[in-house]
Design a protein around this motif. Sequence first.
Motif, PDB file in Angstrom:
ATOM      1  N   ALA A 464      -1.204   0.392 -10.507  1.00 52.47           N
ATOM      2  CA  ALA A 464      -0.734   1.751  -9.964  1.00 52.47           C
ATOM      3  C   ALA A 464      -1.393   2.436  -9.085  1.00 52.47           C
ATOM      4  CB  ALA A 464      -0.427   2.567 -11.458  1.00 52.47           C
ATOM      5  N   VAL A 465      -1.118   3.407  -8.375  1.00 54.70           N
ATOM      6  CA  VAL A 465      -1.975   4.163  -7.453  1.00 54.70           C
ATOM      7  C   VAL A 465      -2.034   5.674  -8.224  1.00 54.70           C
ATOM      8  CG1 VAL A 465      -2.109   5.378  -5.226  1.00 54.70           C
ATOM      9  CG2 VAL A 465      -1.163   3.005  -5.521  1.00 54.70           C
ATOM     10  N   GLN A 466      -3.217   5.994  -8.316  1.00 57.44           N
ATOM     11  CA  GLN A 466      -3.925   7.354  -8.792  1.00 57.44           C
ATOM     12  C   GLN A 466      -4.001   8.194  -7.589  1.00 57.44           C
ATOM     13  OE1 GLN A 466      -7.048   8.091 -11.739  1.00 57.44           O
ATOM     14  NE2 GLN A 466      -7.667   9.445 -10.270  1.00 57.44           N
ATOM     15  N   THR A 467      -3.309   9.594  -7.519  1.00 55.96           N
ATOM     16  CA  THR A 467      -3.533  10.424  -6.382  1.00 55.96           C
ATOM     17  C   THR A 467      -4.231  11.558  -7.568  1.00 55.96           C
ATOM     18  OG1 THR A 467      -1.318  11.083  -6.934  1.00 55.96           O
ATOM     19  CG2 THR A 467      -1.874   9.837  -4.957  1.00 55.96           C
ATOM     20  N   THR A 468      -3.555  12.485  -7.877  1.00 58.31           N
ATOM     21  CA  THR A 468      -4.112  13.562  -8.692  1.00 58.31           C
ATOM     22  C   THR A 468      -3.758  13.670  -9.933  1.00 58.31           C
ATOM     23  OG1 THR A 468      -1.949  14.919  -8.170  1.00 58.31           O
ATOM     24  CG2 THR A 468      -3.234  14.996  -6.383  1.00 58.31           C
ATOM     25  N   GLU A 469      -3.017  12.796 -10.573  1.00 58.52           N
ATOM     26  CA  GLU A 469      -2.816  12.832 -11.948  1.00 58.52           C
ATOM     27  C   GLU A 469      -3.200  11.342 -12.575  1.00 58.52           C
ATOM     28  OE1 GLU A 469      -1.674  15.146 -13.788  1.00 58.52           O
ATOM     29  OE2 GLU A 469      -1.022  16.641 -11.958  1.00 58.52           O
ATOM     30  N   GLY A 506     -10.195   1.339 -10.750  1.00 53.53           N
ATOM     31  CA  GLY A 506     -10.372   0.882 -12.422  1.00 53.53           C
ATOM     32  C   GLY A 506      -9.154   0.122 -12.980  1.00 53.53           C
ATOM     33  N   SER A 507      -9.569  -0.237 -14.245  1.00 53.36           N
ATOM     34  CA  SER A 507      -8.520  -0.786 -14.672  1.00 53.36           C
ATOM     35  C   SER A 507      -8.514  -0.759 -16.282  1.00 53.36           C
ATOM     36  CB  SER A 507      -8.555  -2.378 -14.463  1.00 53.36           C
ATOM     37  OG  SER A 507      -9.994  -3.064 -15.071  1.00 53.36           O
ATOM     38  N   VAL A 508      -7.403  -1.434 -17.119  1.00 54.52           N
ATOM     39  CA  VAL A 508      -7.403  -1.342 -18.419  1.00 54.52           C
ATOM     40  C   VAL A 508      -6.844  -2.615 -18.809  1.00 54.52           C
ATOM     41  CG1 VAL A 508      -5.281  -0.323 -18.675  1.00 54.52           C
ATOM     42  CG2 VAL A 508      -6.766  -0.312 -20.480  1.00 54.52           C
ATOM     43  N   THR A 670      -4.325  -2.705 -13.230  1.00 57.06           N
ATOM     44  CA  THR A 670      -5.151  -2.102 -12.236  1.00 57.06           C
ATOM     45  C   THR A 670      -4.711  -0.755 -11.882  1.00 57.06           C
ATOM     46  OG1 THR A 670      -4.269  -3.379 -10.363  1.00 57.06           O
ATOM     47  CG2 THR A 670      -6.074  -4.473 -11.552  1.00 57.06           C
ATOM     48  N   VAL A 671      -5.832  -0.028 -11.373  1.00 59.60           N
ATOM     49  CA  VAL A 671      -5.554   1.187 -10.758  1.00 59.60           C
ATOM     50  C   VAL A 671      -6.387   1.475  -9.326  1.00 59.60           C
ATOM     51  CG1 VAL A 671      -5.620   3.729 -11.131  1.00 59.60           C
ATOM     52  CG2 VAL A 671      -5.353   2.505 -13.109  1.00 59.60           C
ATOM     53  N   ASP A 672      -5.333   1.836  -8.471  1.00 55.68           N
ATOM     54  CA  ASP A 672      -6.159   2.031  -6.938  1.00 55.68           C
ATOM     55  C   ASP A 672      -6.086   3.581  -6.711  1.00 55.68           C
ATOM     56  OD1 ASP A 672      -6.768   2.131  -4.258  1.00 55.68           O
ATOM     57  OD2 ASP A 672      -4.911   1.369  -3.555  1.00 55.68           O
TER      58      ASP A 672
END
Length: 727
Positions: A464-469, A506-508, A670-672
């Motif tokens: 997933a891509v994190q922007t503001t949330e 990051g990731s979980v 994963t988080v981008d």
Amino acid sequence: MLKNWNLMVMLGWIGTAATAQTPCINGLAGDFPCENVELMAVMGTGEVGGGGMNDIWGWVDPSDSTEYVILGRSNGTAFIDISDPLNPVMVADLPTATTNSLWRDVKVHDNHAFIVSEAGGHGMQVVDLTQLGAIENPPQTLTPDALYSGWGNAHNIVINEATARAYGVGTSTFAGGLHILDISDPTNPTLIGEFSGDGYTHDAQVVNYIGPDANFQGKEIAFCCNENTVTIVDVTDPMDATLISASGYDGATYTHQGWLTEDQHYFISNDELDEQELGVNTTSFIWDVSNLVAPELIGTFVSEVAAIDHNMYVRDTLIYQSNYRAGLRVLSAGNIAAGELEEVGHFDLYPSSDAAQFNGTWSNYPYFPSGVIAVSHMEEGLFLLRLSGELSDAGCTDVAACNYDPSALVDDGSCLEFNVCGGCEGEELFCVGCTDEDACNYAAVATIDDGSCFEVAAPSPQSAVQTTEPVTFAAEPGTHWFDTSDAPEALEVGASYTLPLLTEDGSVWAAHSDGEFGATGGKAAPDFENGQHHFNAGYWLVFDVHEDAVLESVEVYSEEGGDQTVEILDANDNLVHVVTQALVPGQNVMVLNAELPAGEDYQIRSGNEEPFLWRDDNGANVNFPYEVGGLASITGTTIFGENEFTYYYFYYNWTMSSLNPCLSERVEFTVDVQGVDGLQELPVVDTPCLLKTVDAMGREVAHPENQVVFHMFLDGRVVKEFVGDRR
């Protein structure tokens, strides 16, 4: 030892049955613990007419030597042909004369059965047993050939066949003492006397006396169990029955039943309530009755188990005891002159527990010429057993067989081949199972793989891509979320996980499981129209746990609040978990976090003498069993009798989770993170400021877990929340 009589019995047995159904091998007959006793057949309650089982007796047809079991039930009496003890057949049913009752008793004289019950107005049913052999389409419903109405209810019927007399005991006549009948004409019982001089008689044995007391030889003597004494009565003249002696003993709580040795020198009795009220193990009392005027208690036999004793009978030098949850216990009277008995065999019909509770075997009949021992099981029907091993000269004489018995003199057809694991056929195949060490069901003792291995499918990778949330990932219910690939503890268990707002990629890590989490069940809420805040803790709920699980919480409804203790016991009444929590009046969530291995007959009760917690009464819609997901079943209560399933005690809306679930491989989600610089310029969100968090008692808590809390904010708002396990 004790083999001569059994040799004759087993020689007769060989012509009756070719094989034993379930021999006692290495302490087990199938799933039943045993020693020197093996299983022939079981007939379930549905096969013997339904209801709950109670007394049992036997009859041998003199015309063809067919053996019949006469089995008392709460709703009637079953007549069962055991000429093939591996395949018994119910041939007839006699319904109760009035209403159902937990208590029914039967004895036989002159080819007639005499049946009594505690059911109101029941009287004594008399049935001609010679009609059983002519039944062509079993089971046939019988009607009594006679009905004696000189009493209404009776607890037991005692018969002295030598004098054709029947003795009703525990009736509503003659203070519950001996109600004496002439049954020489079986269908016309006639009152000929009574004895009420020592009050209520619970059970008795009446004999033509041949014992060592010369003053009474040749007379008809009743050996009675009268609640707190062993009472001996001369009933030779039934119109003038005379008390000989009434002997009490220390710790008497309920003198229940007993039986003479065959030489009538000794009387073995039991006490039905001492195990519960005094906390002793099963205790048999040994009386020297060589002087009937002054019997002497010369010893006791105390079993290794805590079960309640019930009915016992003596054949040859063996004593056959039906001891409720401990099953059939066989004692040797070989050294009774020294006040000693020795347990030489057993068959445990209630393997889940030996606790002092009223379940399991009610009675037994050990007098069939074939050697079959018929045993009634209150909840499960009829068991047909026989002596084996050291108590029998019969056994397997094939030296190549798994169960070869070098001491056997007669082959009884029980020889078994070896199975693939080196044990006997019919035993558990301990070496067959899953041999894959990575599988959920890996069995360390297995050397032969049976194809049963399974693993939990891992989740598919996500990104997933994190922007503001913050990012939230979703997966299956029961997913375990970890911060690394090898973290020992999960961050959270659930179908989704929300990461904190990250400032860099990051990731979980996620792993699916085969467990249940947050499963709820039990009665959801009280019926406040039908019940009360109950004042005592004399009875409680019983439940089964189907797999290792955590009982996390229950809801209770307290009248006054204050400290309340919850105790959980296993099937053997061992205390396995205890929690005390302060309650407020009304609804409370009690946090238990009790880790419970899979097992039956757990008990949950209040540890307060006066709990004043809400209990639903018999007007409420109580409908056992109550399921808690797939993890547990609340099966009933500890009440003994017809109200067992009528009440619901204290504990509502259970929450449980699996204790040891199998997990899949961990997969990285994963988080981008994009636009990190912009995070510093995000507008300030007007988030209410938390003042403090308190529990139901108003006490501030910093790290709530498994409890209801209240979040108090500076703007005056209060938010109620149940905070679960923070693992």
